[in-house]
Design an enzyme around this catalytic site. Structure first.
Site, short mmCIF file in Angstrom:
data_model
loop_
_atom_site.label_atom_id
_atom_site.label_comp_id
_atom_site.label_asym_id
_atom_site.label_seq_id
_atom_site.Cartn_x
_atom_site.Cartn_y
_atom_site.Cartn_z
N SER A 21 0.79 -1.23 0.00
CA SER A 21 0.00 0.00 0.00
C SER A 21 0.82 1.28 0.00
CB SER A 21 -0.96 0.02 1.20
OG SER A 21 -0.25 0.19 2.41
N LYS A 89 0.60 4.76 6.80
CA LYS A 89 0.01 5.56 5.73
C LYS A 89 0.56 6.98 5.79
CE LYS A 89 -2.93 2.17 4.81
NZ LYS A 89 -2.71 1.30 3.65
#
Length: 198
Positions: A21, A89
């Site tokens: 990701s 993230k």
């Protein structure tokens, strides 16, 4: 042992990258150190890459790697074995921000269009449409691999609306320690300078 636990609790902790990701910035199984000093005052900034506890249902059971033996378990307690059960993230918005997707494929924060050179595929969000107002004390986070990241966007239907509490943040990605060929400090791009008024 006591000093190691103090360091893990207040200063540094080891983590690994469990998924694709955050590519190309972070690759699967990269080992990183997360520093916690920057957030003692809670000053999380747009563009920071943060490690945070699973807000609930973001991770599948197989994504929460655990120590598999006594040695690893001991090392995990003192911060030397990469800990699982967390996500990593990039912070796109902080409390009070309005995030809109997408203006000609680009995100805007508070009306400012973002140029994001760190993305794996800039066109991954071109067909998405959303607008969110980030609540005070919360963050809007997204992966750099927008086409393969279960981030705030994917959890807008959850009770928290995809927003991550600042209290769940463990720290900021600081340095990559493995593999040696890619080792080095993790730098924040100047993408958010326009939003910050610089």
């Amino acid at each position: 042992m006591v000093m190691a636990i103090v360091v893990k609790t207040f200063f540094l902790q080891a983590f690994y990258i469990p998924s694709e990701s955050m590519e190309p910035t972070m690759l699967v199984d990269d080992k990183i150190l997360v520093q916690k000093v920057s957030y003692w005052g809670g000053d999380i900034k747009r563009g920071d890459i943060v490690v945070f506890d699973d807000p609930g249902g973001w991770l599948a059971p197989e994504d929460s790697r655990k120590a598999s033996n006594v040695v690893q378990s001991s090392m995990e307690k003192i911060g030397l074995f990469p800990t699982g059960g967390h996500l990593i993230k990039r912070v796109i918005g902080v409390g009070g921000d309005t995030i809109r997707c997408c203006s000609e494929g680009k995100l805007t924060v508070n009306g400012k269009e973002l140029d994001e050179p760190y993305l794996l595929d800039e066109s991954a969000t071109k067909d998405q449409t959303f607008e969110v107002k980030v609540r005070k004390g919360y963050l809007w986070v997204m992966g750099d691999n927008r086409g393969n990241s279960s981030d705030s966007r994917a959890h807008q239907g959850d009770p928290g609306g995809g927003q991550v509490s600042e209290k769940s943040v463990v720290g900021k990605a600081w340095v990559r320690v493995w593999p040696f060929g890619r080792a080095g400090f993790i730098h924040k791009p100047d993408t958010f300078e326009a939003v910050n008024g610089k």
